[in-house]
Design a protein around this motif. Structure first.
Motif, PDB file in Angstrom:
ATOM      1  N   SER A   9       0.834  -1.209   0.000  1.00 40.23           N
ATOM      2  CA  SER A   9       0.000   0.000   0.000  1.00 40.23           C
ATOM      3  C   SER A   9       0.865   1.253   0.000  1.00 40.23           C
ATOM      4  O   SER A   9       2.078   1.199   0.236  1.00 40.23           O
ATOM      5  N   LYS A  10       0.227   2.392  -0.226  1.00 41.92           N
ATOM      6  CA  LYS A  10       0.945   3.662  -0.235  1.00 41.92           C
ATOM      7  C   LYS A  10       1.599   3.922   1.122  1.00 41.92           C
ATOM      8  O   LYS A  10       2.750   4.356   1.194  1.00 41.92           O
ATOM      9  N   ALA A  11       0.877   3.644   2.211  1.00 43.95           N
ATOM     10  CA  ALA A  11       1.432   3.859   3.554  1.00 43.95           C
ATOM     11  C   ALA A  11       2.641   2.961   3.801  1.00 43.95           C
ATOM     12  O   ALA A  11       3.674   3.424   4.309  1.00 43.95           O
ATOM     13  N   GLY A  17      10.216   2.955   1.825  1.00 45.23           N
ATOM     14  CA  GLY A  17      11.034   3.731   0.889  1.00 45.23           C
ATOM     15  C   GLY A  17      10.969   3.228  -0.537  1.00 45.23           C
ATOM     16  O   GLY A  17      11.946   3.323  -1.277  1.00 45.23           O
ATOM     17  N   VAL A  18       9.815   2.674  -0.918  1.00 47.85           N
ATOM     18  CA  VAL A  18       9.602   2.173  -2.280  1.00 47.85           C
ATOM     19  C   VAL A  18       8.296   2.746  -2.821  1.00 47.85           C
ATOM     20  O   VAL A  18       7.562   3.420  -2.103  1.00 47.85           O
ATOM     21  N   MET A  19       8.009   2.463  -4.065  1.00 52.59           N
ATOM     22  CA  MET A  19       6.754   2.900  -4.670  1.00 52.59           C
ATOM     23  C   MET A  19       5.662   1.865  -4.378  1.00 52.59           C
ATOM     24  O   MET A  19       5.957   0.675  -4.265  1.00 52.59           O
ATOM     25  N   GLY A  34      10.227  -4.921  -8.116  1.00 54.70           N
ATOM     26  CA  GLY A  34       8.943  -4.299  -8.386  1.00 54.70           C
ATOM     27  C   GLY A  34       9.084  -2.799  -8.474  1.00 54.70           C
ATOM     28  O   GLY A  34      10.196  -2.296  -8.500  1.00 54.70           O
ATOM     29  N   PRO A  35       8.029  -2.082  -8.510  1.00 52.40           N
ATOM     30  CA  PRO A  35       6.661  -2.561  -8.444  1.00 52.40           C
ATOM     31  C   PRO A  35       6.179  -3.060  -9.802  1.00 52.40           C
ATOM     32  O   PRO A  35       6.710  -2.672 -10.839  1.00 52.40           O
ATOM     33  N   TYR A  36       5.199  -3.903  -9.761  1.00 52.74           N
ATOM     34  CA  TYR A  36       4.569  -4.447 -10.954  1.00 52.74           C
ATOM     35  C   TYR A  36       3.124  -3.968 -11.002  1.00 52.74           C
ATOM     36  O   TYR A  36       2.521  -3.686  -9.968  1.00 52.74           O
ATOM     37  N   ALA A  37       2.574  -3.901 -12.183  1.00 50.48           N
ATOM     38  CA  ALA A  37       1.216  -3.386 -12.368  1.00 50.48           C
ATOM     39  C   ALA A  37       0.143  -4.316 -11.805  1.00 50.48           C
ATOM     40  O   ALA A  37      -0.893  -3.862 -11.344  1.00 50.48           O
ATOM     41  N   THR A  38       0.403  -5.616 -11.846  1.00 53.49           N
ATOM     42  CA  THR A  38      -0.589  -6.597 -11.409  1.00 53.49           C
ATOM     43  C   THR A  38       0.089  -7.726 -10.636  1.00 53.49           C
ATOM     44  O   THR A  38       1.317  -7.891 -10.696  1.00 53.49           O
TER      45      THR A  38
END
Length: 67
Positions: A9-11, A17-19, A34-38
């Motif tokens: 998640s965003k939190a 420290g990642v997207m 990552g991150p991966y779209a799905t």
């Protein structure tokens, strides 16, 4: 090393420290690729370990867009 797909998640992404997005994570929860779209894209990325993997760190490029 065993990896599994996990949605960060965003939190949690801010804390780590990642997207945010789907990640290949280690058993202790450390993002490894990552991150991966799905989730499916994360599973493909896990299967392709050894190839160039995106790091998802700020300022670094992510995976190419899915077609």
């Amino acid at each position: 090393m065993t990896l599994e797909p996990r949605l960060i998640s965003k939190a949690d992404a801010t804390r780590l420290g990642v997207m945010p997005g789907w990640w290949a994570v280690t058993p202790d929860g450390t993002p490894a690729g990552g991150p991966y779209a799905t989730e499916e894209a994360a599973m493909v990325g896990i299967g392709a370990r050894g190839a160039d993997q995106p790091t998802g760190r700020p300022g670094e490029s992510g995976p190419p867009p899915e077609e």
